[in-house]
Each structure stands twice: as structure tokens, then as C-alpha cells.
Design a protein around this motif. Structure first.
Motif, PDB file in Angstrom:
ATOM      1  N   LYS A 275       0.844  -1.200   0.000  1.00 24.06           N
ATOM      2  CA  LYS A 275       0.000   0.000   0.000  1.00 24.06           C
ATOM      3  C   LYS A 275       0.885   1.259   0.000  1.00 24.06           C
ATOM      4  O   LYS A 275       0.565   2.251  -0.632  1.00 24.06           O
ATOM      5  CB  LYS A 275      -0.910  -0.021   1.235  1.00 24.06           C
TER       6      LYS A 275
ATOM      7  N   SER B 275     -11.218   4.086   0.839  1.00 20.83           N
ATOM      8  CA  SER B 275     -11.906   4.870   1.860  1.00 20.83           C
ATOM      9  C   SER B 275     -10.926   5.506   2.854  1.00 20.83           C
ATOM     10  O   SER B 275     -11.311   6.358   3.641  1.00 20.83           O
ATOM     11  CB  SER B 275     -12.931   4.017   2.603  1.00 20.83           C
ATOM     12  N   GLY B 276      -9.670   5.074   2.835  1.00 24.16           N
ATOM     13  CA  GLY B 276      -8.693   5.710   3.708  1.00 24.16           C
ATOM     14  C   GLY B 276      -8.881   5.362   5.174  1.00 24.16           C
ATOM     15  O   GLY B 276      -8.558   6.138   6.048  1.00 24.16           O
ATOM     16  N   THR B 277      -9.410   4.150   5.439  1.00 22.47           N
ATOM     17  CA  THR B 277      -9.608   3.694   6.815  1.00 22.47           C
ATOM     18  C   THR B 277      -8.306   3.781   7.599  1.00 22.47           C
ATOM     19  O   THR B 277      -8.302   4.078   8.781  1.00 22.47           O
ATOM     20  CB  THR B 277     -10.087   2.222   6.824  1.00 22.47           C
TER      21      THR B 277
ATOM     22  N   ALA C  99     -17.078  -5.535   2.874  1.00 20.45           N
ATOM     23  CA  ALA C  99     -16.326  -4.281   3.016  1.00 20.45           C
ATOM     24  C   ALA C  99     -15.793  -4.084   4.430  1.00 20.45           C
ATOM     25  O   ALA C  99     -15.039  -3.153   4.688  1.00 20.45           O
ATOM     26  CB  ALA C  99     -17.131  -3.050   2.580  1.00 20.45           C
TER      27      ALA C  99
ATOM     28  N   PRO D   5     -14.923  -6.584   8.326  1.00 17.81           N
ATOM     29  CA  PRO D   5     -14.976  -7.918   8.915  1.00 17.81           C
ATOM     30  C   PRO D   5     -16.300  -8.131   9.654  1.00 17.81           C
ATOM     31  O   PRO D   5     -16.834  -7.183  10.225  1.00 17.81           O
ATOM     32  CB  PRO D   5     -13.827  -7.921   9.924  1.00 17.81           C
TER      33      PRO D   5
ATOM     34  N   ASP E 206     -21.059 -13.536   2.407  1.00 14.50           N
ATOM     35  CA  ASP E 206     -19.900 -12.663   2.593  1.00 14.50           C
ATOM     36  C   ASP E 206     -19.320 -12.283   1.225  1.00 14.50           C
ATOM     37  O   ASP E 206     -19.322 -13.103   0.303  1.00 14.50           O
ATOM     38  CB  ASP E 206     -18.853 -13.459   3.404  1.00 14.50           C
ATOM     39  N   VAL E 207     -18.836 -11.061   1.116  1.00 15.79           N
ATOM     40  CA  VAL E 207     -18.125 -10.653  -0.108  1.00 15.79           C
ATOM     41  C   VAL E 207     -16.877  -9.891   0.296  1.00 15.79           C
ATOM     42  O   VAL E 207     -16.906  -9.094   1.224  1.00 15.79           O
ATOM     43  CB  VAL E 207     -19.023  -9.817  -1.055  1.00 15.79           C
TER      44      VAL E 207
ATOM     45  N   SER F 116     -10.120  -1.796  -2.736  1.00 16.95           N
ATOM     46  CA  SER F 116     -10.004  -0.873  -3.871  1.00 16.95           C
ATOM     47  C   SER F 116      -8.837  -1.262  -4.781  1.00 16.95           C
ATOM     48  O   SER F 116      -8.952  -1.229  -6.000  1.00 16.95           O
ATOM     49  CB  SER F 116      -9.739   0.553  -3.391  1.00 16.95           C
TER      50      SER F 116
ATOM     51  N   ASP G  35      -4.324  -7.935   5.120  1.00 20.12           N
ATOM     52  CA  ASP G  35      -5.336  -8.715   5.838  1.00 20.12           C
ATOM     53  C   ASP G  35      -4.763 -10.061   6.237  1.00 20.12           C
ATOM     54  O   ASP G  35      -3.927 -10.619   5.537  1.00 20.12           O
ATOM     55  CB  ASP G  35      -6.562  -8.961   4.943  1.00 20.12           C
TER      56      ASP G  35
ATOM     57  N   ARG H  94      -8.142  -7.007   9.449  1.00 24.91           N
ATOM     58  CA  ARG H  94      -6.934  -6.574   8.771  1.00 24.91           C
ATOM     59  C   ARG H  94      -5.821  -6.484   9.796  1.00 24.91           C
ATOM     60  O   ARG H  94      -6.068  -6.237  10.970  1.00 24.91           O
ATOM     61  CB  ARG H  94      -7.169  -5.264   8.039  1.00 24.91           C
TER      62      ARG H  94
ATOM     63  N   LYS I 128     -18.667   1.461   6.593  1.00 32.05           N
ATOM     64  CA  LYS I 128     -17.864   0.639   7.486  1.00 32.05           C
ATOM     65  C   LYS I 128     -18.003   1.149   8.925  1.00 32.05           C
ATOM     66  O   LYS I 128     -17.859   2.334   9.175  1.00 32.05           O
ATOM     67  CB  LYS I 128     -16.391   0.728   7.088  1.00 32.05           C
TER      68      LYS I 128
HETATM   69  P1  ADP Z   1      -9.773   0.988   3.034  1.00 29.14           P
HETATM   70  O1  ADP Z   1      -8.550   0.119   3.021  1.00 29.14           O
HETATM   71  O2  ADP Z   1      -9.490   2.425   2.983  1.00 29.14           O
HETATM   72  O3  ADP Z   1     -10.789   0.591   4.080  1.00 29.14           O
HETATM   73  P2  ADP Z   1     -11.189  -0.493   1.016  1.00 29.14           P
HETATM   74  O4  ADP Z   1     -12.587  -0.071   0.877  1.00 29.14           O
HETATM   75  O5  ADP Z   1     -10.445  -0.885  -0.173  1.00 29.14           O
HETATM   76  O6  ADP Z   1     -10.459   0.711   1.653  1.00 29.14           O
HETATM   77  O7  ADP Z   1     -11.155  -1.645   2.104  1.00 29.14           O
HETATM   78  C1  ADP Z   1     -10.666  -2.921   1.865  1.00 29.14           C
HETATM   79  C2  ADP Z   1     -10.486  -3.649   3.164  1.00 29.14           C
HETATM   80  O8  ADP Z   1     -11.756  -3.862   3.807  1.00 29.14           O
HETATM   81  C3  ADP Z   1      -9.916  -5.033   3.031  1.00 29.14           C
HETATM   82  O9  ADP Z   1      -8.525  -5.001   2.890  1.00 29.14           O
HETATM   83  C4  ADP Z   1     -10.376  -5.689   4.315  1.00 29.14           C
HETATM   84  O10 ADP Z   1      -9.557  -5.313   5.395  1.00 29.14           O
HETATM   85  C5  ADP Z   1     -11.735  -5.086   4.532  1.00 29.14           C
HETATM   86  N1  ADP Z   1     -12.776  -6.002   4.017  1.00 29.14           N
HETATM   87  C6  ADP Z   1     -13.436  -5.908   2.859  1.00 29.14           C
HETATM   88  N2  ADP Z   1     -14.334  -6.914   2.726  1.00 29.14           N
HETATM   89  C7  ADP Z   1     -14.217  -7.683   3.843  1.00 29.14           C
HETATM   90  C8  ADP Z   1     -14.854  -8.881   4.313  1.00 29.14           C
HETATM   91  N3  ADP Z   1     -15.810  -9.481   3.626  1.00 29.14           N
HETATM   92  N4  ADP Z   1     -14.441  -9.382   5.505  1.00 29.14           N
HETATM   93  C9  ADP Z   1     -13.469  -8.775   6.212  1.00 29.14           C
HETATM   94  N5  ADP Z   1     -12.855  -7.650   5.831  1.00 29.14           N
HETATM   95  C10 ADP Z   1     -13.213  -7.106   4.658  1.00 29.14           C
END
Ligand code: ADP
Ligand code: K
Ligand code: ZN
Length: 432
Positions: free
Chosen positions: A66, A92-94, A213, A215, A234-235, A239, A302, A326, A422
Motif C-alpha cells: 500500500k 476509503s482511507g480507513t 467491506a 470484517p 460474505d463478499v 479498492s 489482511d 486486517r 464501514k
Molecule cells: P480501506 O482500506 O481504505 O478501508 P477499502 O474499501 O479498499 O479501503 O477496504 C478494503 C479492506 O476492507 C480489506 O482489505 C479488508 O480489510 C476489509 N474487508 C473488505 N471486505 C471484507 C470482508 N468481507 N471481511 C473482512 N474484511 C473485509
């Protein structure tokens, strides 16, 4: 059993690996030629594209991070010029500065194809009405799911997230059959519907939810299915890899990673050697078909495990098992690793509490203290002795799972802020 693309989805594992090899070899030449970033990286590591002759050579390739995307912000890792781009999204910049991702027409097509396979596997098709309640905009959730839904010919409702009342009305008025959003937002939809006396359980058309999106735990799945009468799948996506990509099949036992498009490795975080099937490690992904922003051995950040056995649904592609969280979501309290997902799994086994909770961590002197704010729901009794019993039960269960003593504070229904995307679970007030 219906497939979107039976030939690929059930391809013999040996042939599938052959296809991966072929595509990996092409990819390595492609990035070396198209991207100054990759050329420099390969040159620095002394790797020539010719060194990669098959998937067996993948470990010779360098990792990407990243951080590389941040350092080359906004488009320094792209392999195509603006002419060939058709879309831009941003994360999303979490966990820090957002990153920008781009797509060619083929990238969008393959992204939609990934989701079309998943949606079809859970029985969705032309006759279905999909309410896309992931956020639309720079976040990949909304538009990603939208294109997947249109691809299977489903009637697509681009409602985006928020405006909960309207979500519930449209769902009823249009006989929506599937909802796509974060599990925390769907929990909120269930709660508001119940409060208004229009429980989703009484909704005859709604039958599927595709949630991701963030956990979420197996116990939250049970809670959601029980309270809404739907099947919850689950999906997973990020990004960087496109957006939402890998969906569970009817087995509800892991999300199929489309191996014709992605190579997944699970590595021991210390040794960086592959772990055994089913063991947890760091998720590392190589994109085989992406044109605008291909990624080589990308350290997603993750912790995950995969199963390589052929699934009971007939699909031969590996399954990414439910994610614990993650790696940067993990907090260390008194030296013990704690994931919000562990707390959620404990709480969701207790009928009197809602899926909304907060973990507050403070440092008192030399010691870390964690308080878990747990929100009651309408099933909770208001008798003091029941209240105390509930606190001891939750503290006991959390201590067992986390191997850590935490304080439990019960709060009234509706107190903890709801999220439309989220959920934010951790408030860490410690200074490091
Ligand atoms: P950000 O990293 O800014 O949150 P993203 O929207 O790309 O942006 O988020 C991707 C992250 O969201 C993944 O790397 C993971 O940590 C988490 N995530 C997405 N889908 C799932 C899921 N079904 N279960 C667990 N974590 C998830
Ligand atoms: K363009
Ligand atoms: Zn399956």
C-alpha cells in the motif's frame, strides 16, 4: 446448480494452474514494459521478466505494498495513460492517506464478471431486484456491485447508503429480492424495520443479502439470518484489487477467489513462506488480468486463510475463508492481540445485545485498560439482578475468548452511533 461461466468456474485445477502460469508470464513482461515503477523495482532486485517461466517462480518476484501506492500517489503505478482509462476510484482511507485506483474498459468488464459469477452462484439472475446500498462515489462498493448486478441482468436499484427510511420503503414497494451493503448497515436496517413494526422477516420477496467491506463474524451472520429471514453471504474486496470481488457460494463456506484472474498466496508474516492450507497468514495477491493498475504480490494487509480443495458447489477455485480482520485493525492491549471481530463473535451469541459496540482503550499508569461498551436491545430486562448477571456473563465470555480481562459497560438501545458504511469499533486513547 447454475454457473455464470461453467467452463472457467469448474475448470480442472491443473488446467487452471496452467492458465495462471501463462497469464503470470505475460503480466511480468507487461508491467516491466509499461510501468517505470515496476521496471525500477525489478532492476533493483535484479529480476528480469524472462526469469519468470511459470507460477512456480512467483516467489522470485518482489512484493508490493500500500505504501508504494501512497508514495507514487496518485497514478505513478498505473500501466496505461489517460486515453485508456475509463474510471477512477479511491480507497476509503480507513488506515491513512487514501489511494487512487484506475480501470480500463477491460478492467471494468472483468470486475463485473467476478461479481456476476458470485451473484449467479447464490441464485440471483434476471428476475431479481438488487438494492445496492453500498456507498456510490469514489468508494468502490456501490458502482462495483452495480456493474455486477447489471451484468447478470438483474434490475438494479442504485440507492447508495443512507436514508434508512427510504431504503426500507423502496425495499417493500419494489419487491427487492437482494440487498448489498455492509453487515453493520444491514443490522441497522433490521433494527429500524423492527422498530417501525415492519420486520424484514415479514417481507416475502427479500431473500438474499451480500455483505462485506468490513470484517464480520459467523455469529453475526446467524443473527442477521434469524432476524431478517434471508440468506446472508460474505463478499470480499479492496479498492486496490478492483473493489468487491469474491463472493460466497451457497455453501457459505468461504469466498471463491477467481483463480483465472488472481493468484492468492497466504504467507507466514515472519518467514514470508507459504503456510499450509487452512492456516492463517498474510494475504498476498497478484492480479493476472488487470491492465490499468496490475499488482504483483501485493501485501493486502489482511490476515486470511484459504482452502484449495474443490468446493461442494463444484467450483474448483480456492476459497478465502472468513477474515479475522486486517492486520492493522488489530490492537495490542496488555501485550495481547485483540480484533474487533473476536468481540463481535462473543456478543452476537447473547440475545439481549445489539450488534453495535465500541472498544475503548486507555492507558492508566503503566497498564492498558479496555472497556467494551455493549448496547442492549429490546430483549434486555431492566431488573438490576439481570443487568448484573448480563455484565458478568459478557465479561466472562470476553475473557475466555480474548484471554484478557476487560470492563463491560451496558448502554441503552440506540446509544452507539450507527454507520452507513464501514463501522468504527475501536477508540484508542493511548498515546504512543
Ligand atoms: P480501506 O482500506 O481504505 O478501508 P477499502 O474499501 O479498499 O479501503 O477496504 C478494503 C479492506 O476492507 C480489506 O482489505 C479488508 O480489510 C476489509 N474487508 C473488505 N471486505 C471484507 C470482508 N468481507 N471481511 C473482512 N474484511 C473485509
Ligand atoms: K479516457
Ligand atoms: Zn463453492
Amino acid at each position: 446448480m447454475t454457473y455464470w461461466n461453467q467452463e472457467i468456474e469448474t475448470m480442472d485445477p491443473v488446467r487452471l494452474r496452467g492458465l495462471q502460469s501463462e497469464r503470470l508470464v505475460k503480466l511480468v513482461h507487461y508491467v516491466y514494459e509499461k510501468s517505470p515503477f515496476y521496471k525500477k523495482l525489478f532492476d533493483e532486485k535484479g529480476i528480469k521478466p524472462e526469469d519468470i517461466k511459470s507460477i512456480g517462480d512467483i516467489q522470485k518476484l518482489p512484493f508490493t505494498y500500500k505504501k508504494d501506492l501512497r508514495d507514487t500517489y496518485p497514478t505513478g503505478m498505473f500501466c496505461v495513460k489517460n486515453t485508456d482509462l475509463v474510471r477512477i476510484h479511491a480507497s476509503s482511507g480507513t488506515t491513512g492517506k487514501p489511494i487512487v485506483v484506475g480501470y480500463t474498459q477491460n478492467d471494468i468488464t472483468n470486475w463485473a464478471e467476478s461479481l456476476a459469477r458470485g451473484f449467479t452462484s447464490v441464485g440471483l439472475g434476471k428476475d431479481d431486484i438488487l438494492q445496492i446500498s453500498y456507498g456510490y462515489g469514489l468508494f468502490t462498493g456501490g458502482l462495483g456491485a452495480h456493474y455486477g448486478s447489471e451484468r447478470i441482468g438483474a434490475t438494479t436499484i442504485p440507492i447508495s447508503s443512507g436514508n434508512t427510511e427510504r431504503q426500507l420503503s423502496l425495499m417493500e414497494d419494489l419487491n427487492v429480492t437482494a440487498v448489498l451493503c455492509t453487515p453493520s448497515y444491514f443490522s441497522y436496517l433490521i433494527e429500524v424495520a423492527e422498530k417501525e413494526g415492519r420486520s424484514l422477516k415479514n417481507n416475502k420477496s427479500l431473500r438474499v443479502g451480500i455483505f462485506g467491506a468490513e470484517p464480520w463474524s459467523e455469529s453475526l451472520r446467524h443473527r442477521i439470518e434469524e432476524r431478517s429471514g434471508i440468506k446472508a453471504y460474505d463478499v470480499f474486496g479492496t479498492s486496490e484489487l478492483s473493489g468487491p470481488l469474491f463472493t460466497e457460494c451457497p455453501e457459505q463456506n468461504g469466498m471463491h477467489v477467481w483463480a483465472d484472474m488472481f493468484i492468492v498466496e497466504i504467507l507466514n508474516p515472519e518467514t514470508l513462506e507459504p503456510v499450509k492450507d487452512g492456516e492463517t497468514g498474510e494475504l498476498v495477491v497478484t492480479t493476472l488480468l488487470k491492465e490499468a493498475l496490475p499488482l504483483i504480490r501485493y501485501r493486502v494487509g489482511d490476515l486470511a486463510s484459504i482452502e484449495n480443495t474443490v468446493c461442494a458447489c463444484g467450483r474448483t477455485h480456492p476459497r478465502l475463508m472468513r477474515l479475522t480482520g486486517r492486520s492493522d485493525d488489530m490492537t495490542i492491549v496488555r501485550g495481547i492481540n485483540v480484533f474487533p471481530g473476536q468481540v463481535e463473535s462473543v456478543l452476537m451469541k447473547i440475545p439481549e445485545v445489539s450488534p453495535h459496540f465500541l472498544m475503548m482503550i486507555e492507558r492508566n499508569g503503566e497498564l492498558d485498560d479496555m472497556t467494551v461498551q455493549v448496547e442492549l436491545n429490546d430483549l434486555a430486562s431492566d431488573k438490576v439482578e439481570d443487568y448484573n448477571r448480563l455484565i458478568s456473563r459478557i465479561s466472562h465470555d470476553l475473557r475466555t475468548v480474548l484471554t484478557l480481562s476487560v470492563d463491560v459497560e451496558l448502554v441503552n438501545p440506540g446509544t452507539i452511533p450507527r454507520s452507513e458504511g464501514k463501522a468504527k469499533r475501536v477508540i484508542d486513547k493511548r498515546k504512543f
